[in-house]
Scaffold this motif. Structure first.
Motif, PDB file in Angstrom:
ATOM      1  N   THR B  77       0.836  -1.209   0.000  1.00 38.57           N
ATOM      2  CA  THR B  77       0.000   0.000   0.000  1.00 38.57           C
ATOM      3  C   THR B  77       0.870   1.259   0.000  1.00 38.57           C
ATOM      4  OG1 THR B  77      -1.739  -1.160   1.166  1.00 38.57           O
ATOM      5  CG2 THR B  77      -1.798   1.231   1.260  1.00 38.57           C
ATOM      6  N   LEU B  78       1.917   1.233   0.830  1.00 41.85           N
ATOM      7  CA  LEU B  78       2.803   2.398   0.894  1.00 41.85           C
ATOM      8  C   LEU B  78       3.522   2.597  -0.441  1.00 41.85           C
ATOM      9  CD1 LEU B  78       4.303   2.048   4.493  1.00 41.85           C
ATOM     10  CD2 LEU B  78       2.609   3.697   3.686  1.00 41.85           C
ATOM     11  N   ILE B  79       3.981   1.489  -1.029  1.00 41.82           N
ATOM     12  CA  ILE B  79       4.691   1.592  -2.317  1.00 41.82           C
ATOM     13  C   ILE B  79       3.774   2.199  -3.382  1.00 41.82           C
ATOM     14  CG2 ILE B  79       5.647   0.221  -4.238  1.00 41.82           C
ATOM     15  CD1 ILE B  79       6.754  -1.692  -2.064  1.00 41.82           C
ATOM     16  N   ALA B 222      -5.664   6.864  -2.535  1.00 43.91           N
ATOM     17  CA  ALA B 222      -4.695   5.912  -3.079  1.00 43.91           C
ATOM     18  C   ALA B 222      -4.497   4.745  -2.115  1.00 43.91           C
ATOM     19  CB  ALA B 222      -3.363   6.602  -3.353  1.00 43.91           C
ATOM     20  N   MET B 223      -4.452   5.054  -0.814  1.00 45.33           N
ATOM     21  CA  MET B 223      -4.235   3.998   0.171  1.00 45.33           C
ATOM     22  C   MET B 223      -5.517   3.215   0.438  1.00 45.33           C
ATOM     23  SD  MET B 223      -1.672   5.572   2.975  1.00 45.33           S
ATOM     24  CE  MET B 223       0.036   5.871   2.603  1.00 45.33           C
ATOM     25  N   GLY B 224      -6.657   3.873   0.273  1.00 45.62           N
ATOM     26  CA  GLY B 224      -7.911   3.239   0.661  1.00 45.62           C
ATOM     27  C   GLY B 224      -8.668   2.576  -0.485  1.00 45.62           C
ATOM     28  N   GLU B 225      -8.207   2.770  -1.737  1.00 46.04           N
ATOM     29  CA  GLU B 225      -8.966   2.272  -2.884  1.00 46.04           C
ATOM     30  C   GLU B 225      -9.149   0.751  -2.826  1.00 46.04           C
ATOM     31  OE1 GLU B 225     -10.769   3.553  -5.037  1.00 46.04           O
ATOM     32  OE2 GLU B 225     -11.112   1.785  -6.270  1.00 46.04           O
ATOM     33  N   PHE B 226     -10.377   0.300  -3.022  1.00 45.37           N
ATOM     34  CA  PHE B 226     -10.664  -1.127  -2.987  1.00 45.37           C
ATOM     35  C   PHE B 226     -11.072  -1.661  -4.357  1.00 45.37           C
ATOM     36  CE2 PHE B 226     -13.464  -4.747  -2.519  1.00 45.37           C
ATOM     37  CZ  PHE B 226     -12.720  -5.580  -1.703  1.00 45.37           C
ATOM     38  N   VAL B 232      -7.763  -5.715 -10.489  1.00 43.36           N
ATOM     39  CA  VAL B 232      -6.489  -5.940 -11.182  1.00 43.36           C
ATOM     40  C   VAL B 232      -5.477  -6.713 -10.347  1.00 43.36           C
ATOM     41  CG1 VAL B 232      -6.680  -3.922 -12.681  1.00 43.36           C
ATOM     42  CG2 VAL B 232      -5.596  -3.680 -10.443  1.00 43.36           C
ATOM     43  N   SER B 233      -5.740  -6.830  -9.032  1.00 44.26           N
ATOM     44  CA  SER B 233      -4.667  -7.364  -8.174  1.00 44.26           C
ATOM     45  C   SER B 233      -4.536  -8.882  -8.237  1.00 44.26           C
ATOM     46  CB  SER B 233      -4.881  -6.911  -6.735  1.00 44.26           C
ATOM     47  OG  SER B 233      -5.248  -7.982  -5.910  1.00 44.26           O
ATOM     48  N   GLY B 234      -5.633  -9.605  -8.349  1.00 41.96           N
ATOM     49  CA  GLY B 234      -5.546 -11.062  -8.351  1.00 41.96           C
ATOM     50  C   GLY B 234      -5.508 -11.650  -6.954  1.00 41.96           C
ATOM     51  N   HIS B 235      -5.459 -10.799  -5.914  1.00 46.64           N
ATOM     52  CA  HIS B 235      -5.540 -11.226  -4.511  1.00 46.64           C
ATOM     53  C   HIS B 235      -4.524 -12.311  -4.166  1.00 46.64           C
ATOM     54  CE1 HIS B 235      -9.481  -9.169  -3.985  1.00 46.64           C
ATOM     55  NE2 HIS B 235      -9.567  -9.417  -5.284  1.00 46.64           N
ATOM     56  N   ILE B 236      -3.287 -12.173  -4.594  1.00 43.27           N
ATOM     57  CA  ILE B 236      -2.267 -13.154  -4.240  1.00 43.27           C
ATOM     58  C   ILE B 236      -1.713 -12.771  -2.868  1.00 43.27           C
ATOM     59  CG2 ILE B 236      -0.119 -14.285  -4.926  1.00 43.27           C
ATOM     60  CD1 ILE B 236      -0.759 -13.108  -7.807  1.00 43.27           C
ATOM     61  N   PRO B 244      -6.610  -2.602   2.049  1.00 43.11           N
ATOM     62  CA  PRO B 244      -8.061  -2.833   1.992  1.00 43.11           C
ATOM     63  C   PRO B 244      -8.397  -4.263   1.581  1.00 43.11           C
ATOM     64  CG  PRO B 244      -7.501  -0.798   0.890  1.00 43.11           C
ATOM     65  CD  PRO B 244      -6.209  -1.486   1.186  1.00 43.11           C
ATOM     66  N   LEU B 245      -7.636  -4.828   0.641  1.00 40.28           N
ATOM     67  CA  LEU B 245      -7.896  -6.202   0.209  1.00 40.28           C
ATOM     68  C   LEU B 245      -7.597  -7.186   1.332  1.00 40.28           C
ATOM     69  CD1 LEU B 245      -6.365  -6.225  -3.409  1.00 40.28           C
ATOM     70  CD2 LEU B 245      -8.645  -5.544  -2.667  1.00 40.28           C
ATOM     71  N   ARG B 246      -6.514  -6.894   2.066  1.00 38.49           N
ATOM     72  CA  ARG B 246      -6.100  -7.754   3.175  1.00 38.49           C
ATOM     73  C   ARG B 246      -7.177  -7.752   4.256  1.00 38.49           C
ATOM     74  NH1 ARG B 246      -3.554 -12.148   4.429  1.00 38.49           N
ATOM     75  NH2 ARG B 246      -2.848 -12.165   6.587  1.00 38.49           N
ATOM     76  N   VAL B 247      -7.751  -6.585   4.527  1.00 38.23           N
ATOM     77  CA  VAL B 247      -8.803  -6.478   5.553  1.00 38.23           C
ATOM     78  C   VAL B 247      -9.964  -7.395   5.187  1.00 38.23           C
ATOM     79  CG1 VAL B 247     -10.543  -4.968   6.594  1.00 38.23           C
ATOM     80  CG2 VAL B 247      -8.214  -4.146   6.260  1.00 38.23           C
TER      81      VAL B 247
END
Lengths: 367, 303
Positions: B77-79, B222-226, B232-236, B244-247
């Motif tokens: 998220t920071l990156i 940018a940090m909170g976008e879900f 696009v992430s694929g949730h790997i 947000p995805l991790r939560v």
């Protein structure tokens, strides 16, 4: 010559803002660019500064052609109409900006800024921000900023446009004194003919992108080159006459114009002061009735109606008015002592025929 | 007669003043409704996040955050924010500059395009990139041949985030720049400043508060976008999960509730921080404005 403008035109898209303009400013001169708004005078000023590029023609500053020299390198001082002070900087930093950019030494900057603060009567205000200054103070900061790095010419766009009418008069006199002290070539834009007449050594008059006349204030007042200048500078009676046997006629008035061809229509102009009046009905040739008197302080303007219904304007002093015992409704006699043939687009007269005609002085006349 | 005429407008004025003022019970009812609503629907849930996060104590909280997969999500998220926020700062400045200072064809189209990400659903935004760069997308085959991964990888997440957060900086700057005009810049040029010097010494200082405001809003989003990132992430896990995805993953059974709330608490903290900075910036700009107004009023009274 400090500034030379040669055959300069400027078009914005299809609109011609400036049309083949030629004039020059002498070193140390204080010159006005005068004209109604939309006349192209500000565009000319901005082209000299390098903020606009001419579509054609050449501009020279101190003999160097500057067309291809950027605004940064022209060494000009420019004062914007609304001053454009840097609002995030205080007075000191505003004035020092150009010097810092030019990498002056810190001590030299401080010395120069102090000098300018003193010159412009801004001492004690160096820490203030633009929003904490009055209109007149802002203008002086803008001038100080423009003068800081000793420009070869000082250009001012409507310098008195943004201040109250009351302060304007003081500022005009102040500008004349400042110019006298600094002797820097100064060119300013104004739409106020009174301002141009009062302040400048010479005036350039523009209308619709064309240069109408260049001359000293007295010259453009007494010998206007054309109808536009005649009407724009001061008050003038302008009449259309038809020439027959060397005499221009309109209603009952006759104006001898010996060198002009017959059958032509032309414009005759004369200043109110050239209309002489007398309460002795036999003294002058024409009769008229004083229909209205306007009080303009020490001078009075009179509206005189001829039997044909033609109305002329005259100007006399308060003392003369009292001496003659005039009042509205009174019948008088009048003559036009001095008049001038003005060219107009319709007449298309060659310039040598724009002559001023004067009647020989008569005995016992009132001026 | 004169007195009669004068008295009329006065009575009209008092009548109209009374007419615009509401009865006290209206005022208090509205205030109560607003307060209760904010309390129940905004403040309580937020407080509950922290309450749940710390329900099992500090050590569990810390352990939840230092879990390698959660820690990876925080880092990612920071990156993403570190890449997308500066880029949008530059894009936003350039776009706002172009719109405020130049006249050109298609200017209103540009303004509309800048707003596009606000109008498009975030999920659709993500999908657009999948359709472009995914295996079945236009460039998918070419990218695969050259061994470049965009979708289901960090570049895709960054792209989606940039898209979604694009309007923030430009939107904040356009009105500020339009109000300032370009005369100050022109003045700097006549004083010998180069384009870069003018930007640095004149333009930037005059828009700094608007810029900061845009940047913090951009960063928060940018940090909170879900939605877009999720597509696009694929949730790997441990690779392409952002906070947000991790939560969501933790809460849906891949972890404990406490762990989900621990990561969520970081996002909530970010939100509070953003609000704090936003309020401070607003207060700063308002104060500068008030000072200017007061100075003007002082000048007028002097005259």
């Amino acid at each position: 010559m400090s500034i030379e403008v040669k055959n300069v035109s400027k078009a914005f898209g299809n609109v011609a803002a400036v049309n083949k303009v030629n004039f020059s400013v002498k070193e140390g001169e204080l010159m006005a660019l005068l004209g109604p708004s939309g006349g192209g005078k500000t565009t000319v000023l901005r082209m000299i500064a390098g903020l606009e590029m001419p579509t054609e023609g050449d501009i020279f500053i101190r003999g160097v052609r500057v067309n291809d020299i950027s605004v940064q390198k022209r060494n000009i001082g420019f004062v914007f109409q609304n001053y454009a002070l840097f609002k995030t900087m205080n007075v000191f930093k505003n004035i020092a900006f150009g010097l810092k950019i030019k990498k002056w030494k810190r001590a030299d900057i401080a010395g120069r800024v102090e000098e300018l603060l003193k010159l412009l009567g801004l001492e004690g205000l160096e820490k203030r921000y633009p929003h904490q200054l009055s209109g007149g103070q802002r203008q002086r900061v803008a001038i100080a900023r423009a003068l800081a790095s000793k420009p070869s010419v000082l250009l001012l766009d409507e310098p008195f446009g943004a201040v109250d009418a009351k302060i304007r008069q003081e500022l005009r006199e102040w500008l004349v004194h400042l110019h006298k002290d600094l002797n820097v070539t100064t060119l300013f834009v104004t739409h106020d003919q009174e301002e141009a007449m009062e302040v400048s050594d010479r005036i350039v008059i523009f209308s619709k992108g064309n240069l109408e006349q260049i001359g000293a204030p007295r010259e453009v007042y007494e010998q206007p080159a054309n109808e536009f200048v005649a009407r724009f500078i001061g008050v003038m009676n302008v009449l259309e006459v038809e020439v027959q046997n060397g005499v221009g006629r309109v209603a009952e008035l006759e104006f001898p114009v010996p060198t002009h061809p017959d059958g032509k229509k032309m414009l005759i102009g004369f200043r109110p002061y050239a209309v002489q009046i007398s309460t002795d009905l036999a003294q002058y040739r024409y009769r008229a009735v004083l229909v209205r008197t306007y009080f303009l302080g020490i001078m009075l303007r009179l509206e005189l109606e001829l039997p044909s219904g033609l109305v002329l304007r005259s100007r006399i002093t308060k003392e003369e008015y009292a001496l003659l015992g005039l009042s509205d409704g009174r019948e008088i006699s009048l003559q036009i002592r001095q008049y001038r043939v003005l060219s107009s687009e319709a007449s298309g007269l060659p310039p040598e025929l724009h002559t001023t005609y004067e009647l020989p002085p008569t005995i016992g006349e009132h001026i | 007669m004169a007195g009669h005429v004068q008295s009329k407008p006065t009575s009209l004025q008092t009548a109209s003043r009374r007419g615009t003022e509401d009865a006290p019970w209206v005022k208090w009812t509205l205030i109560s409704i607003g307060l209760v609503f904010a309390l129940v629907f905004l403040l309580l849930p937020l407080l509950n996040v922290f309450f749940q996060a710390f329900a099992k104590g500090w050590s569990v909280y810390i352990a939840s955050l230092t879990d390698p997969d959660s820690w990876s999500a925080i880092r990612l998220t920071l990156i993403v924010a570190v890449i997308s926020v500066p880029l949008n700062l530059v894009f936003g400045l350039a776009a706002a500059w172009a719109i405020a200072k130049f006249e050109f064809r298609g200017k209103s189209l540009l303004i509309t395009v800048i707003d596009l990400p606000f109008a498009v659903s975030p999920v659709v935004s993500g999908l657009m990139f999948v359709l472009l760069f995914g295996m079945q997308g236009y460039f998918g085959q070419w990218l695969d041949d050259h061994n470049i991964k965009i979708i289901f990888a960090v570049p895709g997440i960054v792209l989606a985030t940039i898209f979604v957060t694009f309007p923030f900086v430009a939107r904040e700057l356009i009105p500020v720049m339009q109000a300032t005009g370009s005369e100050q810049e022109q003045a700097a040029l006549t004083l010998g400043a180069s384009g870069w010097q003018t930007f640095w010494h004149v333009t930037l200082p005059s828009v700094k508060w608007g810029l900061l405001y845009g940047v913090i809003l951009c960063n928060a989003r940018a940090m909170g976008e879900f939605g877009a990132v999720s597509v696009v992430s694929g949730h790997i896990t441990g690779q392409t999960d952002t906070m947000p995805l991790r939560v969501q993953k933790l809460y849906e059974g891949y972890g404990t509730t406490e762990a989900a709330f621990a990561v969520a608490s970081l996002l909530a903290l970010l939100a509070l921080l953003t609000l704090g900075i936003k309020t401070w910036v607003e207060w700063k700009t308002q104060r500068a404005y008030d000072q200017a107004q007061r100075a003007v009023a002082d000048l007028k009274s002097e005259i």
